[in-house]
Design an enzyme around this catalytic site. Structure first.
Site, PDB file in Angstrom:
ATOM      1  N   GLN A  11      46.454  40.158  47.828  1.00  0.00           N
ATOM      2  CA  GLN A  11      45.497  41.159  48.303  1.00  0.00           C
ATOM      3  C   GLN A  11      44.193  40.487  48.719  1.00  0.00           C
ATOM      4  OE1 GLN A  11      45.196  44.332  45.508  1.00  0.00           O
ATOM      5  NE2 GLN A  11      43.389  45.254  46.423  1.00  0.00           N
ATOM      6  N   SER A  90      49.461  36.276  43.153  1.00  0.00           N
ATOM      7  CA  SER A  90      49.256  37.630  42.642  1.00  0.00           C
ATOM      8  C   SER A  90      50.262  38.591  43.275  1.00  0.00           C
ATOM      9  CB  SER A  90      47.810  38.078  42.879  1.00  0.00           C
ATOM     10  OG  SER A  90      47.521  39.289  42.210  1.00  0.00           O
ATOM     11  N   LEU A  91      49.805  39.554  44.074  1.00  0.00           N
ATOM     12  CA  LEU A  91      50.707  40.479  44.755  1.00  0.00           C
ATOM     13  C   LEU A  91      51.820  39.728  45.494  1.00  0.00           C
ATOM     14  CD1 LEU A  91      51.487  43.254  46.062  1.00  0.00           C
ATOM     15  CD2 LEU A  91      49.860  42.678  47.867  1.00  0.00           C
ATOM     16  N   ARG A 115      52.395  49.682  41.385  1.00  0.00           N
ATOM     17  CA  ARG A 115      51.437  48.657  40.957  1.00  0.00           C
ATOM     18  C   ARG A 115      50.062  48.923  41.555  1.00  0.00           C
ATOM     19  NH1 ARG A 115      49.488  43.360  42.564  1.00  0.00           N
ATOM     20  NH2 ARG A 115      49.570  41.819  40.880  1.00  0.00           N
ATOM     21  N   HIS A 196      42.955  40.632  37.193  1.00  0.00           N
ATOM     22  CA  HIS A 196      43.467  39.535  36.367  1.00  0.00           C
ATOM     23  C   HIS A 196      42.585  39.253  35.151  1.00  0.00           C
ATOM     24  CE1 HIS A 196      46.821  38.773  38.986  1.00  0.00           C
ATOM     25  NE2 HIS A 196      46.001  38.856  40.019  1.00  0.00           N
ATOM     26  N   GLN A 245      51.319  39.650  34.429  1.00  0.00           N
ATOM     27  CA  GLN A 245      50.648  39.064  35.594  1.00  0.00           C
ATOM     28  C   GLN A 245      49.415  39.852  36.015  1.00  0.00           C
ATOM     29  OE1 GLN A 245      51.191  40.092  39.368  1.00  0.00           O
ATOM     30  NE2 GLN A 245      51.847  38.142  40.248  1.00  0.00           N
TER      31      GLN A 245
END
Length: 309
Positions: A11, A90-91, A115, A196, A245
């Site tokens: 993202q 990440s994503l 998500r 995060h 995560q």
């Protein structure tokens, strides 16, 4: 022996118009957008290609990014290009899971849609993120641990570029300590939440609940997870890791270094922007970074890899 990794950005790289040429010129890519729309009930071509404000809102950004990455991946795979390993920031890790064949396209879209919604709803007030330049990651992590309040490392991007996350006051306090300790710059980031960090633990736990009913498949190839910067070797680990995560550090530099240590010498970034290609240059200048964002870049990558083979 030469190895190829497919890597997927996260993202923040999104923009209106991303993937439009794939949608217009490549039928298999168009089909991916259609499936994403059917699964989520959203108009993905409209979200990705037409001017709108939703594309920068987390609950829409994530599915838009993943649909675009999946559409580009489908086009690359249709050309017969294969990877030896995959990873995503990440994503982007969902693009890696798709490459590994651990989830169906439909399930990946369902999970990523949820998500985005869960992370959007979970964003607490008083959160912040800050990029720290010119300091070792271990030193940054230690100073965060010594700072009162919630603050930790969000992203180990590459040497000299680390992102911290947490409570606004704690992030600001840690930034001051980091500058005093020798950090070149500490740059507050314009983000919608402390991604995060443990402040999003609730979202991660709820995502684990979403994943309960998702059918997993045996890997057709390995992928590296952000959480440990190591290979996922057992499909039973996937759901727990994806939940963690959301609120764990993204160990991107370590993930890339792990793949290089195992013989990967060519990285293909699939998706909007050149973020990961830029990180790669700072992690290791001796490996090749390729990028697919436009159809002409797809054709170029296919030609280059055919020549190498």
């Amino acid at each position: 022996m030469s190895k190829v990794a497919f890597v997927f950005p996260g993202q923040g790289a999104q923009y209106v118009g991303m993937g439009k040429d794939f949608y217009e010129q490549i039928p298999v890519s168009r089909k991916v957008y259609t499936i994403a729309s059917e699964v989520t009930g959203l108009n993905l071509p409209g979200l990705c290609f037409k001017e709108n404000e939703q594309i920068d809102i987390t609950e829409y950004t994530q599915i838009a990014m993943l649909a675009t990455e999946a559409a580009m991946l489908a086009a690359l795979q249709e050309k017969g290009v294969k990877a030896d390993v995959a990873a995503g920031l990440s994503l982007g890790e969902y693009g890696a899971i798709l490459t590994a064949g651990a989830m169906s396209l439909e399930d990946v879209f369902r999970v990523v849609r949820q998500r985005g919604i869960l992370m959007q709803k979970a964003v607490p007030t008083g959160g912040a993120m800050c990029a720290v330049l010119g300091m070792d990651g271990e030193k940054i992590a230690k100073i965060c641990e010594e700072t009162e309040g919630i603050v930790s490392v969000a992203n180990y991007n590459c040497p000299g570029q680390i992102v911290i996350t947490g409570e606004e006051g704690a992030v600001a306090a840690a930034a001051e300590k980091l500058k005093e300790a020798g950090a070149r710059r500490c740059i507050p980031l314009k983000v919608s939440g402390p991604f995060h960090s443990e402040m999003l633990k609730g979202a991660g736990e709820k995502l684990a609940g979403v994943l309960v009913d998702v059918e997993l498949k045996e890997f057709s190839m390995p992928y590296v997870t952000n959480v440990t910067a190591d290979y996922v070797t057992d499909i039973s680990e996937i759901k727990e890791l994806l939940g963690r995560q959301v609120y764990s550090s993204v160990r991107w530099q370590q993930s890339v270094e792990r793949m290089i240590a195992d013989g990967v010498d060519t990285f293909i970034e699939i998706g909007p922007g050149r973020t990961l290609t830029g990180f790669l240059k700072k992690i290791n200048k001796n490996v090749t970074g390729l990028h697919i964002e436009k159809v002409e870049e797809l054709e170029k990558v296919v030609r280059l890899l055919c020549d190498k083979q």
